[in-house]
Scaffold this motif. Structure first.
Motif, PDB file in Angstrom:
ATOM      1  N   VAL A  63       0.840  -1.203   0.000  1.00 31.02           N
ATOM      2  CA  VAL A  63       0.000   0.000   0.000  1.00 31.02           C
ATOM      3  C   VAL A  63       0.873   1.250   0.000  1.00 31.02           C
ATOM      4  N   SER A  64       1.998   1.169   0.720  1.00 33.01           N
ATOM      5  CA  SER A  64       2.895   2.320   0.777  1.00 33.01           C
ATOM      6  C   SER A  64       3.575   2.575  -0.561  1.00 33.01           C
ATOM      7  N   ALA A 248      10.536  -3.481   2.861  1.00 38.93           N
ATOM      8  CA  ALA A 248       9.457  -3.409   1.874  1.00 38.93           C
ATOM      9  C   ALA A 248       8.651  -2.128   1.982  1.00 38.93           C
ATOM     10  N   SER A 249       8.540  -1.582   3.179  1.00 42.17           N
ATOM     11  CA  SER A 249       7.710  -0.390   3.366  1.00 42.17           C
ATOM     12  C   SER A 249       8.430   0.858   2.878  1.00 42.17           C
ATOM     13  N   MET A 250       7.685   1.741   2.221  1.00 40.96           N
ATOM     14  CA  MET A 250       8.252   3.011   1.763  1.00 40.96           C
ATOM     15  C   MET A 250       8.198   4.076   2.844  1.00 40.96           C
ATOM     16  N   ASN A 260      13.310   3.526   4.433  1.00 41.19           N
ATOM     17  CA  ASN A 260      13.597   3.901   3.053  1.00 41.19           C
ATOM     18  C   ASN A 260      13.472   5.393   2.763  1.00 41.19           C
ATOM     19  N   SER A 261      12.665   6.077   3.543  1.00 44.28           N
ATOM     20  CA  SER A 261      12.312   7.441   3.158  1.00 44.28           C
ATOM     21  C   SER A 261      13.005   8.543   3.940  1.00 44.28           C
ATOM     22  N   LEU A 266      17.963   4.017  -2.124  1.00 39.01           N
ATOM     23  CA  LEU A 266      17.912   3.754  -3.563  1.00 39.01           C
ATOM     24  C   LEU A 266      16.555   3.198  -3.975  1.00 39.01           C
ATOM     25  N   LEU A 267      15.863   2.540  -3.053  1.00 42.62           N
ATOM     26  CA  LEU A 267      14.539   1.997  -3.366  1.00 42.62           C
ATOM     27  C   LEU A 267      13.561   3.129  -3.694  1.00 42.62           C
ATOM     28  N   VAL A 268      13.669   4.250  -3.003  1.00 39.86           N
ATOM     29  CA  VAL A 268      12.799   5.396  -3.275  1.00 39.86           C
ATOM     30  C   VAL A 268      13.035   5.909  -4.690  1.00 39.86           C
ATOM     31  N   LEU A 269      14.299   5.963  -5.113  1.00 41.50           N
ATOM     32  CA  LEU A 269      14.603   6.441  -6.457  1.00 41.50           C
ATOM     33  C   LEU A 269      14.138   5.460  -7.525  1.00 41.50           C
ATOM     34  N   ALA A 270      14.213   4.165  -7.220  1.00 38.49           N
ATOM     35  CA  ALA A 270      13.709   3.167  -8.165  1.00 38.49           C
ATOM     36  C   ALA A 270      12.208   3.350  -8.369  1.00 38.49           C
TER      37      ALA A 270
END
Length: 395
Positions: A63-64, A248-250, A260-261, A266-270
């Motif tokens: 969901v995030s 897994a959560s943003m 991540n935030s 790097l996951l945020v940029l992906a």
């Protein structure tokens, strides 16, 4: 003539409806995400404290992914800023002053109001100190974004130069910088790295999508590039999750060692790359869809209240939660977010939060308008109150 028809008649023919539509979508995702993924627990002294259903329901992490749309927000922000900068005449500092003033007024307004509200709640209504700390944290939570966006906006002239020279590839060094920092802080030498290292990701991490937006406005992003962003972003996102063990959560999850935030990984940029590619590919289709007056009118209303939504949506939730805490635990409002019943109840509470935001926004929108009739003394007072609130909230 009804409201939708009036808005349609007043819309200039050259207005880029798709960009406004994307901005409105990203704006709505902010309160939706905070309201859905942010809960409260109640302590014996009656104070409320932040909690998250993600602690109990890791399966809600996808969901995030949907609600984390800051990549879209920075993309359209860069697009709009580049066009605005191209149209301006005179010194760049005059253009920048106008942009930053529009960002600063609402922030000054909400923090000054809360500086007055906190002692009133505590001494007038015996609201526990713990609740005040929680409230101040939530009010400040979305304002970090405004601070980062302000700094990036100030760099717009340099982003434009980079876009004209390098095209879509101007964003690549930003991606690379975040990747290097992530390798250092999560790789084999992580234990030897200083704790402040992650701060280096803040500027390039959020500037990535903004630079893409500037390049897009300069006509340097083609559909082929957009497909590359979409497919490459999805592939990198999957690899980071499945191979490199990124959370897994943003959004941040209480008790988790990694996030991540804050600052962006790097996951945020992906995710931002994938979202940006999809947005560019869907631009024309979205623009045609928003030719319908009934769909276009809400988009205009949301864009006109952009900063009000960002600055006051947490206040709307608190306006329900603080009075509600006096009645003890209320599922979905105040109480541990650890059951399916809580999730369903929170969905039922969200229309109330939205209604409260509309009511608050009717008065708070004045902070978005120019303070032409505000004297120096009143502005100085607002500044002092805002500074006092910041000291309390961040102390």
């Amino acid at each position: 003539m009804n409201l939708a028809a009036t808005v349609e008649a007043r819309t200039p023919a050259h207005r880029d409806r798709a960009i406004d539509g994307l901005r409105a979508l990203a704006l709505l995702a902010v309160p939706t995400g905070h309201w859905l993924l942010g809960g409260f627990t109640l302590t014996p002294d009656g104070a409320i404290h932040n909690a998250s259903p993600l602690s109990a329901f890791g399966g809600l992490a996808p969901v995030s992914w949907v609600l984390q749309m800051l990549g879209i927000f920075f993309l359209v922000g860069g697009f709009a800023s580049a066009l605005s900068y191209a149209r301006h005449s005179g010194p760049a500092r005059d253009w920048l002053k106008g942009r930053l003033t529009r960002l600063g007024r609402p922030v000054l307004g909400v923090t000054a109001v809360w500086a007055v509200t906190l002692p009133l709640l505590h001494y007038g209504f015996a609201v526990p100190y713990g609740t005040l700390r929680t409230a101040s944290t939530l009010v400040v939570q979305p304002l970090w974004f405004v601070g980062v966006y302000t700094v990036i906006t100030a760099l717009t002239p340099y982003c434009v130069r980079a876009a004209r020279r390098m095209g879509v590839w101007a964003a690549a060094p930003l991606l690379g910088a975040v990747a290097v920092v992530d390798v250092l802080r999560y790789g084999p030498y992580a234990d030897a790295m200083p704790g402040w290292l992650s701060v280096l990701n803040i500027l390039p991490g959020w500037m990535f999508a903004y630079q893409l937006g500037v390049s897009w406005a300069e006509g340097r992003v083609t559909r082929r590039h957009a497909w590359g962003l979409l497919l490459g972003g999805v592939a990198l996102f999957a690899a980071l999750l499945l191979v490199f063990g990124y959370p897994a959560s943003m959004v941040g999850v209480p008790g988790e060692a990694r996030t991540n935030s804050h600052p962006p990984s790097l996951l945020v940029l992906a995710l931002a790359a994938a979202q940006s590619g999809a947005a560019i590919l869907l631009r024309e289709r979205l623009g045609r869809l928003l030719r319908r007056p009934a769909l276009w009118a809400p988009v205009v209303a949301i864009n006109l209240s952009a900063m009000t939504i960002l600055c006051w949506h947490q206040t709307a939730m608190l306006a329900a939660a603080i009075p509600g805490s006096y009645g003890g635990e209320l599922t979905g409002l105040v109480g541990a977010p650890d059951s399916v019943g809580w999730v369903l109840a929170r969905l039922a509470w969200m229309p109330l939060f939205a209604g409260l935001l509309v009511l608050i926004g009717r008065h708070a929108r004045r902070f978005e308008a120019p303070w032409a009739n505000t004297g120096t003394a009143l502005r100085a007072t607002a500044g002092v109150l805002a500074a006092g609130f910041a000291v309390f909230a961040l102390g």
